[in-house]
Scaffold this active site. Structure first.
Site, short mmCIF file in Angstrom:
data_model
loop_
_atom_site.label_atom_id
_atom_site.label_comp_id
_atom_site.label_asym_id
_atom_site.label_seq_id
_atom_site.Cartn_x
_atom_site.Cartn_y
_atom_site.Cartn_z
N HIS A 158 -3.32 -3.69 -7.89
CA HIS A 158 -4.48 -3.69 -8.34
C HIS A 158 -4.37 -2.69 -9.93
O HIS A 158 -5.87 -2.19 -10.48
CB HIS A 158 -5.79 -3.09 -7.96
CG HIS A 158 -6.13 -3.46 -6.54
ND1 HIS A 158 -6.26 -4.45 -6.54
CD2 HIS A 158 -5.80 -2.51 -5.07
CE1 HIS A 158 -7.37 -4.67 -4.91
NE2 HIS A 158 -6.52 -3.86 -4.10
N ASP A 193 -2.11 -10.08 -0.47
CA ASP A 193 -3.02 -9.34 0.01
C ASP A 193 -4.12 -9.79 0.00
O ASP A 193 -4.90 -10.50 -0.37
CB ASP A 193 -2.80 -8.04 -1.38
CG ASP A 193 -3.41 -6.68 -0.61
OD1 ASP A 193 -2.39 -6.11 -0.48
OD2 ASP A 193 -5.08 -6.47 -0.86
N HIS A 195 -7.07 -8.66 -1.15
CA HIS A 195 -7.71 -7.14 -1.56
C HIS A 195 -7.34 -9.05 -2.79
O HIS A 195 -5.84 -9.07 -3.31
CB HIS A 195 -7.39 -6.20 -2.21
CG HIS A 195 -7.79 -5.44 -1.34
ND1 HIS A 195 -7.62 -5.17 -0.18
CD2 HIS A 195 -9.41 -4.64 -0.73
CE1 HIS A 195 -7.92 -4.56 1.26
NE2 HIS A 195 -9.27 -4.46 0.29
N ASP A 282 -2.74 -6.32 4.99
CA ASP A 282 -4.39 -6.34 5.54
C ASP A 282 -4.98 -7.51 5.43
O ASP A 282 -6.25 -7.42 5.58
CB ASP A 282 -5.14 -5.17 4.38
CG ASP A 282 -4.52 -5.47 3.28
OD1 ASP A 282 -4.16 -6.92 1.99
OD2 ASP A 282 -4.63 -4.87 1.44
ZN LIG Z 1 -5.49 -4.77 0.14
#
Ligand SMILES: [Zn+2]
Length: 344
Positions: A158, A193, A195, A282
């Site tokens: 991120h 991931d 996200h 995740d």
């Molecule tokens: Zn994540």
């Protein structure tokens, strides 16, 4: 498979985050590393400590002022009146005319996208050692290994060139990719991931030599919210070198692996010399962040699919939070990788 882990990364122990207006315990805890090591042990993998790498390896993707900030901000923070125990911004630049500030509180806002990655006294050492793990795994692959794994904490995907967010500090996957790029003309990153890897996308957005593919939860109502949509494909020299495959939160292993398969087809067509996998766990159905509903068998299938692509591959740990299923998510994935590498 050689696996790298640095115990100094446990010094990064952020205390809180804010979700739905509530101050709650930060999800990016040192205990994650112990569960991930348990997962490696289940498939008879052990870790070794990486060597140390020069700052120049970080400067391939991060600005010098961001690195200076990360290195010095905690000591400076202690001099503020009534300073809390962690560096955390509370004002963020949003105007086109915003300029780089001199004051520490303002710099804390400049270099943060959100308030999920508080910086403590050992965070700089931890994130540098996390990057060392990713770089050592990249060097193992450059040295001829088919695959290598970096147990990185804090994660990185991120964080852009100088803005951290989403539990991440240095962008360890981007650092590994840039290191591989020193040897290979083209490098690819596959981010699985749950996200969207918004920081990695931003770093390579205008580059045609690094292909970035991300399979993630639809960001319309899920972190990081503002990017990760299918029509984002890069700009300038990077047009066509970004691929986003958002999926609903109800997605299970079969649909998840179908998207990973589609991403790998695009990656193989790009003909990279090496692949970095941003290995978030995740998407697992038991993960507390509830991004998707992938079970252990889905992770085994994903590991086998990625290994079957036949590319020299660096696995860099990203997300995956505290649950009883975190070890089995990693061991299932590695089982898929190792069985395919053995048979290939
Ligand atoms: Zn994540």
């Amino acid at each position: 498979m050689r696996c790298f882990y640095a115990p100094e990364t446990e010094g990064h122990d952020p205390s809180f985050r804010i979700t739905h207006g509530c101050v709650v315990q930060n999800a990016e805890r040192p205990e994650r590393a112990r569960l991930l090591q348990k997962g490696l042990a289940e498939v008879r993998l052990t870790t070794e400590e990486p060597g140390t790498y020069p700052r120049s390896a970080l400067e391939r993707v991060h600005t010098p002022r961001f690195l200076n900030y990360l290195e010095t901000c905690w000591d400076e923070w202690q001099a503020l009146p009534d300073a809390g125990p962690e560096v955390i911004g509370n004002a963020f630049p949003r105007n086109a005319a915003a300029r780089y500030p001199t004051g520490l509180v303002a710099r804390a806002g400049w270099h943060a996208a959100d308030v999920s990655a508080p910086i403590g006294p050992h965070s700089w050492t931890a994130t540098r050692r996390s990057a060392d793990c990713a770089l050592a795994a990249a060097d193992a692959v450059l040295g001829g290994a088919r695959t290598a794994y970096a147990l990185c904490r804090p994660p990185g995907h991120h964080t852009s060139a100088e803005v951290a967010g989403g539990h991440c500090l240095l962008n360890v996957s981007a650092i590994a990719a840039a290191h591989l790029r020193e040897t290979h003309e083209r490098v690819a990153i596959l981010d699985i991931d749950t996200h969207h890897g918004n920081g990695t996308q931003d770093i390579f957005w205008e580059r045609g030599d690094v292909f970035f593919a991300s399979v993630h939860t639809d960001p319309s109502d899920y972190y990081p919210f503002f990017t990760g949509f299918a029509d984002e494909t890069g700009a300038g020299d990077g047009v066509g070198a970004t691929l986003n495959l958002p999926l609903p939160r109800t997605t299970g292993g079969i649909s998840w692996c179908a998207s990973i398969h589609d991403a790998l087809e695009r990656i193989i067509a790009f003909d990279p010399g090496a692949l970095v996998v941003s290995l978030g766990l995740d998407a697992h159905t038991d993960d507390p962040l509830k991004g998707m509903r992938v079970d252990d068998s889905g992770f085994t299938r994903a590991g086998a699919l990625i290994a079957d692509a036949g590319l020299p591959t660096v696995f860099v740990q990203e997300g995956g939070y505290l649950s009883d299923s975190l070890p089995s998510a990693l061991s299932s994935f590695m089982d898929g990788v190792c069985s395919m590498v053995r048979s290939g």
